[in-house]
Design an enzyme around this catalytic site. Structure first.
Site, mmCIF file in Angstrom:
data_model
loop_
_atom_site.group_PDB
_atom_site.id
_atom_site.type_symbol
_atom_site.label_atom_id
_atom_site.label_comp_id
_atom_site.label_asym_id
_atom_site.label_seq_id
_atom_site.Cartn_x
_atom_site.Cartn_y
_atom_site.Cartn_z
ATOM 1 N N CYS A 302 -73.570 -22.979 -68.900
ATOM 2 C CA CYS A 302 -73.060 -23.810 -67.795
ATOM 3 C C CYS A 302 -71.539 -23.838 -67.688
ATOM 4 C CB CYS A 302 -73.584 -25.236 -67.955
ATOM 5 S SG CYS A 302 -75.363 -25.329 -67.862
HETATM 6 N N1 NAD Z 1 -79.433 -24.837 -70.339
HETATM 7 C C1 NAD Z 1 -78.855 -25.956 -69.956
HETATM 8 O O1 NAD Z 1 -78.482 -26.786 -70.788
HETATM 9 C C2 NAD Z 1 -78.629 -26.284 -68.500
HETATM 10 C C3 NAD Z 1 -78.194 -27.571 -68.163
HETATM 11 C C4 NAD Z 1 -78.013 -27.902 -66.825
HETATM 12 C C5 NAD Z 1 -78.234 -26.939 -65.849
HETATM 13 N N2 NAD Z 1 -78.638 -25.686 -66.184
HETATM 14 C C6 NAD Z 1 -78.901 -24.743 -65.105
HETATM 15 O O2 NAD Z 1 -80.298 -24.599 -64.946
HETATM 16 C C7 NAD Z 1 -80.615 -23.266 -64.555
HETATM 17 C C8 NAD Z 1 -81.599 -22.662 -65.537
HETATM 18 O O3 NAD Z 1 -80.970 -22.565 -66.809
HETATM 19 P P1 NAD Z 1 -81.787 -22.381 -68.151
HETATM 20 O O4 NAD Z 1 -80.842 -22.662 -69.251
HETATM 21 O O5 NAD Z 1 -83.073 -23.115 -68.099
HETATM 22 O O6 NAD Z 1 -82.095 -20.813 -68.084
HETATM 23 P P2 NAD Z 1 -83.102 -20.002 -69.033
HETATM 24 O O7 NAD Z 1 -82.612 -18.597 -69.043
HETATM 25 O O8 NAD Z 1 -83.308 -20.728 -70.309
HETATM 26 O O9 NAD Z 1 -84.494 -20.069 -68.264
HETATM 27 C C9 NAD Z 1 -84.714 -19.464 -67.031
HETATM 28 C C10 NAD Z 1 -86.157 -18.987 -66.993
HETATM 29 O O10 NAD Z 1 -86.393 -18.472 -65.690
HETATM 30 C C11 NAD Z 1 -87.185 -17.299 -65.797
HETATM 31 N N3 NAD Z 1 -87.018 -16.547 -64.568
HETATM 32 C C12 NAD Z 1 -85.997 -15.758 -64.169
HETATM 33 N N4 NAD Z 1 -86.223 -15.283 -62.937
HETATM 34 C C13 NAD Z 1 -87.417 -15.801 -62.527
HETATM 35 C C14 NAD Z 1 -88.171 -15.690 -61.337
HETATM 36 N N5 NAD Z 1 -87.759 -14.958 -60.307
HETATM 37 N N6 NAD Z 1 -89.338 -16.358 -61.287
HETATM 38 C C15 NAD Z 1 -89.769 -17.105 -62.326
HETATM 39 N N7 NAD Z 1 -89.080 -17.260 -63.471
HETATM 40 C C16 NAD Z 1 -87.915 -16.602 -63.565
HETATM 41 C C17 NAD Z 1 -86.682 -16.638 -67.053
HETATM 42 O O11 NAD Z 1 -87.652 -15.742 -67.580
HETATM 43 C C18 NAD Z 1 -86.468 -17.861 -67.965
HETATM 44 O O12 NAD Z 1 -87.636 -18.190 -68.696
HETATM 45 C C19 NAD Z 1 -79.284 -22.533 -64.446
HETATM 46 O O13 NAD Z 1 -78.811 -22.605 -63.138
HETATM 47 C C20 NAD Z 1 -78.387 -23.349 -65.353
HETATM 48 O O14 NAD Z 1 -77.023 -23.233 -64.987
HETATM 49 C C21 NAD Z 1 -78.863 -25.348 -67.494
#
Ligand code: NAD
Length: 468
Positions: A302
């Protein structure tokens, strides 16, 4: 009954079926939270490896216990799938896919777009779609809405078994573009930023207030009703853009303040003043000061990334985001600074960096989790190796370094014993995991570089410890 009333009834009675797209650090705990509150949840992911694991009640994320997933699966409230046609049986679709930067450090919205295309294929009347991925203001209105509308504008391809079910125009030859669905009346679209802080024991998905912005007032009402079922407090704002901007403000605020203490750390070090002593003194002021800690650099999915989503969008408005760029520069420099401090310390002790062996403690970007995305520890390994040093690491959360988009180190965590610690010329503390035995480290390492001030915080006094 209108679609809105029908959906509100389903949501408030918790009979609404929830689909969560992207079962990662954000989507998985969110899906489990809805399942634990009695909703039927289907989790969608393109990663085929995760699906059977999750359906067997196994976690692939260290701080999310398998027992939590198993209970949700056993209760039949949670199931994972890669079959996106099952989106048709959902009432609510929440998108939690990655939003990284591309190789030119510009927003890579391909994951969001691909998810939107999948949703558009199966969108039906009365559904709510919410985007939770962090992104620039305008994404929901300018990217998501047109894709969804384009999908639902095609009238040819209407499934005869379901009068509300339409096939998107791009899958049809000569598809008509007559609009059948209207956002806010036939389906609903909102943005609600995710504020998950992995492994924060004080706040979990359901206890962090949730900002919600709808594309129309009806969209806002439905989306707020949804989150009201599972989250302690919803915070409505006037538009999806305002909600998108809120998330960016939060992360830019952190990035800039971390850059500030990182810069002051370097300035005060030159003046022989300890930044951590200064922060501890400053934070006794009961108002107008907020504590931020310096460190070896920014990490995670992030804070190092999201600010540049705004930088990119601001260019469209002829504005340079100077604060964001400057903070990025200072934070990016931190691993280089740590390497310089390490080199100077080794030199003072009659060693050159290229002839030294270094053990890095902690690979994940913050303590007590197994997430190593954008971690400064990886940059440190790269920089030390480039200078000819022999580098190993220890991290109880990351037994083996998996390849990332940028690095492929093929290294495994070395055990932390008195013997292994003593065998390195220098031990560098990069991530201050609670489970590390700091006394053992202080007793056995020859030289220590501490980028987190953890030894002092733990009350361990040692001449070997040098802050950086
Ligand atoms: N990790 C954090 O602490 C956090 C906190 C706040 C916001 N965010 C935001 O949340 C969002 C997700 O982050 P995350 O950390 O969960 O990512 P992540 O990489 O842990 O998880 C994303 C998941 O989405 C899947 N994926 C990708 N493309 C896909 C598709 N087309 N269809 C279905 N699944 C698909 C991936 O296989 C993965 O399992 C991002 O925008 C991030 O900036 C993350």
């Amino acid at each position: 009954m209108t679609h809105k009333t029908q959906l509100l009834t389903k949501i408030t009675s918790r009979s609404a079926k929830i689909g969560v797209i992207g079962l990662g650090y954000v989507g998985l705990p969110l899906a489990l939270t809805f399942a634990e509150k009695g909703f039927k949840v289907t989790g969608f992911d393109i990663d085929e490896k995760k699906i059977p694991m999750l359906n067997n009640g196994e976690s692939y994320i260290k701080h999310i216990p398998s027992s939590r997933i198993k209970s949700a699966v056993d209760s039949t409230n949670f199931e994972a799938t890669s079959d996106f046609s099952r989106l048709t049986s959902t009432d609510v679709i929440i998108i939690c896919v990655p939003t990284p930067l591309d190789e030119h450090r510009e927003p890579d919205l391909s994951y969001v777009e691909n998810s939107a295309y999948e949703v558009s294929k199966y969108l039906k009347k009365g559904q709510l779609v919410v985007l939770e991925s962090s992104t620039y203001p305008g994404t929901t209105d300018e990217v998501l809405l047109p894709i969804l509308e384009q999908g639902i504008k095609a009238v040819i391809g209407l499934d005869p078994d379901d009068e509300d079910r339409l096939t998107p125009a791009r899958h049809l030859i000569g598809g008509s573009s007559v609009s059948r669905f209207t956002v806010g009346d036939d389906f609903f679209l909102a943005f609600s930023p995710e504020r998950e802080d992995p492994n924060n024991s004080d706040y979990t998905t359901s206890t962090i207030p949730k900002v919600v912005g709808g594309v129309t007032p009806n969209c806002l009402e439905v989306a707020c009703a949804l989150y009201d079922q599972v989250i302690v407090k919803t915070v409505p704002v006037s538009s999806a853009r305002a909600a998108e901007a809120t998330k960016l403000l939060e992360n830019i605020f952190r990035s800039i303040n971390i850059a500030l203490v990182n810069e002051l750390k370097m300035v005060f070090d030159r003046m022989d003043i300890d930044i951590w002593e200064v922060i501890n003194a400053a934070k006794t002021k009961p108002f107008g000061f907020m504590e931020f800690q310096p460190g070896p650099g920014l990490g995670g999915h992030c804070i190092p990334i999201d600010p540049f989503y705004l930088t990119w969008k601001a260019r469209e408005y002829d504005i340079n985001t100077k604060f964001i760029e400057l903070a990025g520069e200072i934070n990016t420099y931190q691993p280089y600074y740590v390497v310089e401090k390490t080199r100077d310390l080794l030199n003072k002790n009659g060693k050159s960096l290229s002839q030294s062996s270094i053990l890095i403690l902690g690979i994940s970007y913050k303590k007590n989790i197994d997430d190593m995305r954008e971690s400064p520890s990886l940059k440190l390994i790269e920089l030390f190796q480039a200078k000819g040093a022999n580098v190993d690491y220890h991290d109880p959360y990351i037994p083996k370094l998996p390849p990332t988009r940028k690095y492929n180190f093929e290294m495994s965590s070395v055990p932390l014993t008195s013997g292994s610690l003593a065998s390195y010329d220098l031990v560098l503390l990069s991530t201050d995991h609670d489970s590390l035995d700091y006394q053992l480290i202080a007793d056995n390492a020859k030289l220590i570089v501490d980028t987190r001030n953890v030894f002092e915080r733990k009350g361990i006094k040692s001449d070997k410890v040098n802050k950086a």
